[in-house]
Design an enzyme around this catalytic site. Structure first.
Site, PDB file in Angstrom:
ATOM      1  N   ARG A 179       1.358  15.079  -8.748  1.00 37.73           N
ATOM      2  CA  ARG A 179       1.116  13.552  -9.059  1.00 37.73           C
ATOM      3  C   ARG A 179       2.596  12.696 -10.202  1.00 37.73           C
ATOM      4  O   ARG A 179       3.964  14.363 -10.077  1.00 37.73           O
ATOM      5  CB  ARG A 179       0.544  12.836 -10.329  1.00 37.73           C
ATOM      6  CG  ARG A 179      -1.416  12.549  -9.616  1.00 37.73           C
ATOM      7  CD  ARG A 179      -1.395  11.232 -10.598  1.00 37.73           C
ATOM      8  NE  ARG A 179      -1.250  10.410  -9.857  1.00 37.73           N
ATOM      9  CZ  ARG A 179      -0.680   9.183 -10.985  1.00 37.73           C
ATOM     10  NH1 ARG A 179      -1.210   9.135 -12.166  1.00 37.73           N
ATOM     11  NH2 ARG A 179       0.053   8.314 -10.391  1.00 37.73           N
ATOM     12  N   ARG A 206       8.018  14.776  -8.647  1.00 39.86           N
ATOM     13  CA  ARG A 206       7.496  16.074  -7.635  1.00 39.86           C
ATOM     14  C   ARG A 206       8.361  17.009  -7.364  1.00 39.86           C
ATOM     15  O   ARG A 206       8.148  17.958  -7.333  1.00 39.86           O
ATOM     16  CB  ARG A 206       7.239  15.006  -5.994  1.00 39.86           C
ATOM     17  CG  ARG A 206       5.882  13.880  -6.858  1.00 39.86           C
ATOM     18  CD  ARG A 206       5.214  13.549  -5.706  1.00 39.86           C
ATOM     19  NE  ARG A 206       4.281  11.812  -5.877  1.00 39.86           N
ATOM     20  CZ  ARG A 206       3.721  11.426  -4.707  1.00 39.86           C
ATOM     21  NH1 ARG A 206       3.445  12.064  -3.567  1.00 39.86           N
ATOM     22  NH2 ARG A 206       3.251  11.026  -4.593  1.00 39.86           N
ATOM     23  N   LYS A 253       1.303   0.828   1.907  1.00 40.02           N
ATOM     24  CA  LYS A 253       0.045   1.610   2.034  1.00 40.02           C
ATOM     25  C   LYS A 253      -0.673   2.086   0.208  1.00 40.02           C
ATOM     26  O   LYS A 253      -1.894   2.440   0.778  1.00 40.02           O
ATOM     27  CB  LYS A 253       0.758   3.555   2.487  1.00 40.02           C
ATOM     28  CG  LYS A 253       1.352   3.973   1.512  1.00 40.02           C
ATOM     29  CD  LYS A 253       2.324   5.076   1.906  1.00 40.02           C
ATOM     30  CE  LYS A 253       2.923   5.923   0.213  1.00 40.02           C
ATOM     31  NZ  LYS A 253       3.687   7.826   0.763  1.00 40.02           N
ATOM     32  N   ASP A 254      -0.175   1.092  -0.135  1.00 39.44           N
ATOM     33  CA  ASP A 254      -0.331   1.243  -1.490  1.00 39.44           C
ATOM     34  C   ASP A 254      -1.117   0.385  -1.608  1.00 39.44           C
ATOM     35  O   ASP A 254      -1.813   0.024  -2.908  1.00 39.44           O
ATOM     36  CB  ASP A 254       0.649   1.111  -2.946  1.00 39.44           C
ATOM     37  CG  ASP A 254       1.425   2.281  -3.184  1.00 39.44           C
ATOM     38  OD1 ASP A 254       0.638   3.205  -2.290  1.00 39.44           O
ATOM     39  OD2 ASP A 254       2.795   2.012  -3.336  1.00 39.44           O
ATOM     40  N   ARG A 283      -5.973  12.312   1.180  1.00 40.42           N
ATOM     41  CA  ARG A 283      -5.455  12.342   2.869  1.00 40.42           C
ATOM     42  C   ARG A 283      -4.594  13.564   3.175  1.00 40.42           C
ATOM     43  O   ARG A 283      -5.284  14.334   3.789  1.00 40.42           O
ATOM     44  CB  ARG A 283      -4.468  11.195   3.216  1.00 40.42           C
ATOM     45  CG  ARG A 283      -4.463  11.330   4.831  1.00 40.42           C
ATOM     46  CD  ARG A 283      -3.749  10.548   5.254  1.00 40.42           C
ATOM     47  NE  ARG A 283      -1.667  10.155   4.310  1.00 40.42           N
ATOM     48  CZ  ARG A 283      -1.379  10.965   5.002  1.00 40.42           C
ATOM     49  NH1 ARG A 283      -1.346  11.463   5.994  1.00 40.42           N
ATOM     50  NH2 ARG A 283       0.133  10.906   4.612  1.00 40.42           N
ATOM     51  N   ARG A 284      -3.383  13.773   2.357  1.00 35.62           N
ATOM     52  CA  ARG A 284      -2.831  15.535   2.941  1.00 35.62           C
ATOM     53  C   ARG A 284      -3.607  16.122   2.586  1.00 35.62           C
ATOM     54  O   ARG A 284      -4.162  17.389   2.969  1.00 35.62           O
ATOM     55  CB  ARG A 284      -1.664  14.771   1.982  1.00 35.62           C
ATOM     56  CG  ARG A 284      -0.605  13.709   2.877  1.00 35.62           C
ATOM     57  CD  ARG A 284       0.585  13.844   1.605  1.00 35.62           C
ATOM     58  NE  ARG A 284       1.701  12.781   2.669  1.00 35.62           N
ATOM     59  CZ  ARG A 284       2.390  12.118   1.591  1.00 35.62           C
ATOM     60  NH1 ARG A 284       1.941  12.035   0.096  1.00 35.62           N
ATOM     61  NH2 ARG A 284       3.258  11.227   1.945  1.00 35.62           N
ATOM     62  N   CYS A 334      -7.755   4.450  -2.681  1.00 43.26           N
ATOM     63  CA  CYS A 334      -7.258   5.835  -2.083  1.00 43.26           C
ATOM     64  C   CYS A 334      -8.084   6.769  -3.056  1.00 43.26           C
ATOM     65  O   CYS A 334      -7.732   7.539  -2.988  1.00 43.26           O
ATOM     66  CB  CYS A 334      -6.503   5.236  -3.751  1.00 43.26           C
ATOM     67  SG  CYS A 334      -4.783   4.135  -3.530  1.00 43.26           S
TER      68      CYS A 334
END
Length: 318
Positions: free
Chosen positions: A161, A167, A95-96, A143-144, A254
């Site tokens: 971040r 986190r 996903k990166d 996105r979230r 991103c």
């Protein structure tokens, strides 16, 4: 042709980021290579490479990714090391990964995909629907953030971040009431018990390629390409071909809230995708089915459809 194998004297050098999750993924790759070829652990060397996105001062300051750069935040330095010959393969969270690689590199080996869902994590609330109005949600994912605000514009979203451990510490320090992580990452770290539960795609469509590990290598390095053949999971590759074609068709990075998920149903692939305004005020969704061999074409087709429906400035920051 006799296959060439790495040895303790000439180990295969595996490049990775240094977070606990990235290292877990590199260790999984090494274990699979050892098992596939009957090689000792000493035949592989894991090399940690710091990327722009891993800058500790930027993480601690919760600097948004869009202020640091865009494509390649977590991959550029690793790919440079491979082009220069300092490493032989790179292990990435897919996903990166940008949809384009440097000309001399290739990406085509995927490990079996993990859980694709997002995980809801909160010490005080069971799920999104239970959050009181005005609750503070921590997330660095555009996105979230956009998906959440699209459903619950009454919530406050703050930048959040860092790796999984960072986190979680911020969450327990009271910076936010809840946060989201990928179920795949928690599973790979043996920390799935921290999640209140996985969020179904119908409620929060995941990031493109979420839960997938990809391996990148130099195109000219045919010996390494042969080593990787037994590791490749074909169904994962078929799903990612569709999802990443969808992402590429939208010029995703991103900095753009894009979600998508492909599932295999018999000899067909079912792809769902959506784009959102960064503030969550509008969402455009689509889906389609095609034969497995036509997955990438389906991704491009659905991306073109959404581009045609999106008004000018859809992704502009307000």
């Amino acid at each position: 042709m006799t296959q060439t194998f790495p040895t303790p004297d000439q180990p295969l050098k595996i490049g990775t980021r240094g977070s606990p999750l990235a290292l877990a993924q590199a260790h999984e790759t090494r274990s699979r290579l050892m098992a596939a070829h009957g090689l000792p652990e000493a035949a592989f060397e894991i090399m940690v490479i710091k990327t722009t996105g891993d800058d500790r001062t930027l993480i601690d300051a919760d600097r948004p990714l869009k202020e640091i750069g865009n494509k390649g935040l977590f991959t550029k330095e690793i790919e440079e090391a491979m082009v220069e010959g300092r490493i032989d393969i790179a292990v990435h969270s897919m996903k990166d990964m940008p949809t384009e690689q440097p000309d001399v590199l290739t990406l085509g080996c995927y490990l079996p995909r993990e859980d694709t869902r997002d995980a809801f994590i909160s010490p005080s609330t069971q799920g999104i629907a239970d959050l009181p109005s005005g609750a503070v949600v921590g997330s660095s994912s555009l996105r979230r953030r956009a998906q959440l605000l699209n459903k619950r514009p009454d919530l406050k979203v703050v930048e959040f971040r860092g790796n999984v451990q960072t986190r979680l510490k911020k969450l327990h320090d009271g910076v936010a009431d809840c946060t989201f992580l990928a179920m795949a990452g928690l599973n790979r770290l043996g920390m799935s018990d921290l999640a209140n539960g996985g969020i179904e795609p119908e409620d929060m469509l995941p990031a493109i390629a979420q839960g997938a590990i990809g391996i990148e290598w130099r195109i000219a390095d045919t010996a390494t390409a042969e080593l990787l053949v037994p590791l490749h999971d074909t169904p994962t590759g078929q799903r990612l071909d569709a999802e990443r074609a969808f992402l590429a068709g939208l010029d995703g990075s991103c900095e753009t809230p894009i979600a998508g998920l492909a599932l295999i149903e018999g000899d067909e692939i079912w792809l769902r995708g959506e784009i959102l305004r960064p503030d969550g005020s509008q969402k455009l969704a689509t889906e389609g089915r095609a034969l497995l061999a036509d997955g990438a074409a389906l991704g491009r087709e659905l991306a073109a459809e959404l581009r045609g429906r999106a008004p000018a400035g859809f992704f502009d920051w307000l």
